[in-house]
Design a protein around this motif. Sequence first.
Motif, PDB file in Angstrom:
ATOM      1  N   SER A  23       0.805  -1.215   0.000  1.00 34.17           N
ATOM      2  CA  SER A  23       0.000   0.000   0.000  1.00 34.17           C
ATOM      3  C   SER A  23       0.839   1.266   0.000  1.00 34.17           C
ATOM      4  O   SER A  23       0.308   2.346  -0.189  1.00 34.17           O
ATOM      5  CB  SER A  23      -0.944   0.000   1.213  1.00 34.17           C
ATOM      6  OG  SER A  23      -0.183  -0.078   2.416  1.00 34.17           O
ATOM      7  N   GLY A  24       2.146   1.192   0.219  1.00 36.55           N
ATOM      8  CA  GLY A  24       2.983   2.383   0.237  1.00 36.55           C
ATOM      9  C   GLY A  24       3.257   2.907  -1.166  1.00 36.55           C
ATOM     10  O   GLY A  24       3.132   2.192  -2.175  1.00 36.55           O
ATOM     11  N   ASN A  25       3.663   4.208  -1.255  1.00 39.96           N
ATOM     12  CA  ASN A  25       3.958   4.794  -2.557  1.00 39.96           C
ATOM     13  C   ASN A  25       5.138   4.121  -3.238  1.00 39.96           C
ATOM     14  O   ASN A  25       5.236   4.083  -4.456  1.00 39.96           O
ATOM     15  CB  ASN A  25       4.221   6.304  -2.406  1.00 39.96           C
ATOM     16  CG  ASN A  25       2.968   7.069  -2.038  1.00 39.96           C
ATOM     17  OD1 ASN A  25       1.862   6.649  -2.371  1.00 39.96           O
ATOM     18  ND2 ASN A  25       3.133   8.190  -1.350  1.00 39.96           N
ATOM     19  N   ASP A  26       6.085   3.595  -2.429  1.00 43.00           N
ATOM     20  CA  ASP A  26       7.248   2.941  -3.018  1.00 43.00           C
ATOM     21  C   ASP A  26       6.943   1.505  -3.433  1.00 43.00           C
ATOM     22  O   ASP A  26       7.838   0.799  -3.895  1.00 43.00           O
ATOM     23  CB  ASP A  26       8.415   2.963  -2.020  1.00 43.00           C
ATOM     24  CG  ASP A  26       8.067   2.240  -0.716  1.00 43.00           C
ATOM     25  OD1 ASP A  26       9.000   1.908   0.021  1.00 43.00           O
ATOM     26  OD2 ASP A  26       6.863   2.036  -0.440  1.00 43.00           O
ATOM     27  N   GLN A  27       5.705   1.061  -3.269  1.00 46.64           N
ATOM     28  CA  GLN A  27       5.323  -0.300  -3.650  1.00 46.64           C
ATOM     29  C   GLN A  27       4.618  -0.333  -5.004  1.00 46.64           C
ATOM     30  O   GLN A  27       4.122  -1.377  -5.416  1.00 46.64           O
ATOM     31  CB  GLN A  27       4.396  -0.910  -2.584  1.00 46.64           C
ATOM     32  CG  GLN A  27       4.994  -0.976  -1.195  1.00 46.64           C
ATOM     33  CD  GLN A  27       6.206  -1.885  -1.147  1.00 46.64           C
ATOM     34  OE1 GLN A  27       6.126  -3.055  -1.523  1.00 46.64           O
ATOM     35  NE2 GLN A  27       7.338  -1.346  -0.725  1.00 46.64           N
TER      36      GLN A  27
END
Length: 270
Positions: free
Chosen positions: A79-83
């Motif tokens: 769910s993170g932006n880096d994912q």
Amino acid sequence: MKRERTLGGLLALVVAGSVLALTPAPSHATGTNDPDHWEDQPGEVCLKVDDRGTDGGGYQVPAEPPGRDWSTLIIKKGSGNDQNDVVEKPVAGQTYLWQGQNNGYSHVILCSIPQQTPPPPPDACPDMPGTQPPGTTCTTPVPAPPLPPAPAPAPAPEPAPATAPVTTPAVEVLGEQRGRATGRLYTSCQRTVRITMNNSTSRTVAYKLLVGKKSKTLRVRADSTRQFTTRGQHRSIAKLMLGTKVLAEKRVPGACSRPEVLPATGKRQS
């Protein structure tokens, strides 16, 4: 209000061989897990595909619905932006890995836009004069002038006399290109193993270096170059890999041979 949509929902819009006009409701979602978050082009529709790749492998893009083109593929690991691994204009039938790693993904979001129909070419001049529509002017295209002849090549300079300096043997191998991520491998008799990784793609790429029994993973950011140096045993095999593809492979040479003439004194060794 959050909307849940699937790939089957987009295909259901095809009625009698034609595609209905897609006019999504205004987006209220803010999270990157919601398809509405990624709709930023006119007529764009994004759909969540619950095709988990938890056992490794990548996602194979299906055929486009009639009258539409794939615009964006988002492969999500979490769910993170880096994912989020964003692929612009994905190609139908091609398989994509999350950031080039064959270790699975959570789900994907697939976006499409209406196909852009190119304007028709202008009508050619009628063969018979006076047949063109009133108020139009028929202009005969002027052919482009011929290109000037290429100049004669200059004569090659005389080669310099060959010399035999005492140098350290080294080999540099240009790795095979895989997309736009390449690598070079250099070894020497001093057991040096040096690699140069050039990643001109739009996402981070993970390389793997194998030297004998040692293994190291090296990540290179998008549109960047990275160098790395290590040492290996004589006669060991050095490999530079991208996924399962071997970009470059070379054996570390044996011990350096002693020069017959000492460079500093010019005397022969006894």
